[in-house]
Design a protein around this motif. Structure first.
Motif, PDB file in Angstrom:
ATOM      1  N   ILE A  70       0.841  -1.190   0.000  1.00  0.00           N
ATOM      2  CA  ILE A  70       0.000   0.000   0.000  1.00  0.00           C
ATOM      3  C   ILE A  70       0.881   1.247   0.000  1.00  0.00           C
ATOM      4  O   ILE A  70       1.928   1.283   0.655  1.00  0.00           O
TER       5      ILE A  70
ATOM      6  N   GLU B 256     -11.144  -5.189   0.887  1.00  0.00           N
ATOM      7  CA  GLU B 256     -10.301  -6.275   1.375  1.00  0.00           C
ATOM      8  C   GLU B 256     -10.361  -7.500   0.472  1.00  0.00           C
ATOM      9  O   GLU B 256     -11.351  -7.734  -0.223  1.00  0.00           O
TER      10      GLU B 256
ATOM     11  N   SER C  23      -6.578  -4.367  -5.804  1.00  0.00           N
ATOM     12  CA  SER C  23      -6.480  -3.213  -6.688  1.00  0.00           C
ATOM     13  C   SER C  23      -7.552  -3.328  -7.772  1.00  0.00           C
ATOM     14  O   SER C  23      -8.168  -4.381  -7.946  1.00  0.00           O
TER      15      SER C  23
ATOM     16  N   ASN D 165      -1.784  -4.364   2.866  1.00  0.00           N
ATOM     17  CA  ASN D 165      -2.310  -3.114   3.423  1.00  0.00           C
ATOM     18  C   ASN D 165      -2.045  -2.964   4.917  1.00  0.00           C
ATOM     19  O   ASN D 165      -1.494  -1.971   5.367  1.00  0.00           O
ATOM     20  N   ASP D 166      -2.447  -3.948   5.707  1.00  0.00           N
ATOM     21  CA  ASP D 166      -2.361  -3.833   7.160  1.00  0.00           C
ATOM     22  C   ASP D 166      -1.029  -4.401   7.638  1.00  0.00           C
ATOM     23  O   ASP D 166      -0.845  -5.622   7.714  1.00  0.00           O
TER      24      ASP D 166
ATOM     25  N   THR E 155      -3.186   6.865   3.356  1.00  0.00           N
ATOM     26  CA  THR E 155      -2.673   5.898   2.392  1.00  0.00           C
ATOM     27  C   THR E 155      -3.587   5.845   1.169  1.00  0.00           C
ATOM     28  O   THR E 155      -4.681   6.424   1.160  1.00  0.00           O
TER      29      THR E 155
ATOM     30  N   HIS F 269      -8.275   1.755  -2.165  1.00  0.00           N
ATOM     31  CA  HIS F 269      -8.624   0.787  -3.205  1.00  0.00           C
ATOM     32  C   HIS F 269     -10.109   0.451  -3.072  1.00  0.00           C
ATOM     33  O   HIS F 269     -10.539  -0.114  -2.065  1.00  0.00           O
TER      34      HIS F 269
ATOM     35  N   TYR G 285      -4.978  -7.778   3.287  1.00  0.00           N
ATOM     36  CA  TYR G 285      -4.726  -7.408   1.897  1.00  0.00           C
ATOM     37  C   TYR G 285      -5.926  -6.692   1.290  1.00  0.00           C
ATOM     38  O   TYR G 285      -7.072  -6.939   1.669  1.00  0.00           O
ATOM     39  N   LEU G 286      -5.643  -5.826   0.326  1.00  0.00           N
ATOM     40  CA  LEU G 286      -6.671  -5.183  -0.477  1.00  0.00           C
ATOM     41  C   LEU G 286      -6.574  -5.682  -1.910  1.00  0.00           C
ATOM     42  O   LEU G 286      -5.573  -6.286  -2.307  1.00  0.00           O
TER      43      LEU G 286
END
Length: 349
Positions: A142, A161, A222, A230-231, A154, A157, A219-220
């Motif tokens: 991220i 998640e 895109s 992400n985290d 940040t 997206h 996670y994200l």
């Protein structure tokens, strides 16, 4: 527990029609690959093709201390406390113990606005910022946009998640292919490879991943349907001191269940004692890879074919002796080789 449990039972009768189906649709997979994975043009721009509208969006690559969002023509310095007057919070979109996350707007761009929840979590919050700074410019991490005391901005997206990946595949059925699903596996292992090998004296471990669902919350997705870490608040550091690696423990409480690695479990009849619990390292991430990838692949006949090709490396991931497990780099090479064998696409960059 038998190592063979890491891969679901396989029906060999599926294999011939599956292989035929994969090659018949090879041209479709190639088109998807070209539309979603040609992300870098020279060294100046990063581009994606959005699944939401089919349009291509680009942004410039930026040096440390700067950022860009898709649609921007130039890089901008990280936002500071003074810049926050241009950031407007829209609504809450998530959060946890460490931070609360809001959708916000900055100059007609959506951004993620994270705020520390309580002072006793500041160390974790700052750890997340440290990780994002360290991995600046990595496309699967991220992007940090700004900082101000206990606030972090940040990249946003819109697909959310990775827990929603099945929902999005159903929404966009043309992307619900074994090819796309296997790309998720490759993304996941590529990110772990980055974490495990970014520096000579520090290896980063994903601590907040004690269940399959918890992994996906880190996670994200895109807009071109690729994973983005992400985290990172709970990413721990295994450090080398005097030539020896110093392990870590993910928290001070007992972990259990077959998803976490054997060395992360207490394993004694006596009550858990954190002082007696041995430390461990990044090989705990390796143990979880087969479960995560198999979930991404799903239960189709085509998934079974891919799982058969991954059987040996996935069994190695489940070795009870952590030192005998392969590295994330080796697993990534294996995954890319399978991608090339099945789809005739070379994913090396």
């Amino acid at each position: 527990m038998s190592n063979r449990l890491c891969v679901p039972p396989v029906s060999f009768g599926y294999l011939l029609p599956v292989v035929v189906a994969v090659f018949v649709h090879g041209s479709i997979f190639y088109l998807l690959w070209n539309s979603s994975e040609q992300n870098t043009f020279g060294s100046q721009s990063v581009c994606i093709r959005s699944i939401l509208d089919g349009e291509e969006y680009c942004r410039p690559s930026c040096e440390f201390g700067h950022f860009s969002l898709y649609g921007m023509k130039q890089c901008h310095p990280w936002l500071t406390c003074e810049s926050l007057q241009d950031v407007n919070i829209v609504r809450t979109i998530g959060g946890g113990l460490v931070k609360k996350v809001y959708l916000a707007r900055w100059r007609n761009f959506n951004v993620a606005y994270s705020q520390l929840t309580a002072s006793h979590y500041r160390r974790d919050f700052q750890q997340g910022i440290k990780i994002l700074k360290h991995f600046h410019g990595r496309p699967k991490m991220i992007q940090l946009i700004g900082l101000c005391d206990d606030i972090m901005i940040t990249e946003f997206h819109s697909l959310g998640e990775a827990t929603k990946f099945s929902l999005h595949l159903n929404t966009f059925p043309e992307r619900n292919t074994i090819f796309q699903r296997f790309l998720f596996c490759i993304d996941y292992v590529e990110i772990l490879s980055e974490l495990h090998s970014s520096t000579e004296n520090v290896t980063y471990v994903m601590c907040d991943t004690n269940s399959l669902n918890k992994v996906f919350t880190q996670y994200l997705l895109s807009e071109d349907m690729r994973l983005v870490l992400n985290d990172v608040d709970s990413v721990a550091e295994v450090t080398k001191v005097d030539g020896k690696w110093r392990g870590i423990k993910c928290g001070k409480y007992e972990l259990d269940g077959e998803f976490v690695a054997p060395e992360q479990r207490w394993g004694f009849e006596a009550d858990y004692d954190d002082n007696e619990m041995k430390a461990y390292d990044e090989k705990t991430d390796i143990w979880k890879i087969p479960s995560v990838c198999n979930y991404f692949l799903g239960n189709s006949a085509e998934a079974t074919s891919i799982q058969m090709r991954l059987l040996d490396i996935h069994m190695a991931c489940k070795h009870l002796n952590s030192e005998a497990r392969p590295t994330a780099q080796l697993i990534l090479r294996t995954y890319r080789n399978v991608l090339n064998q099945v789809f005739q696409i070379n994913e090396e960059k």
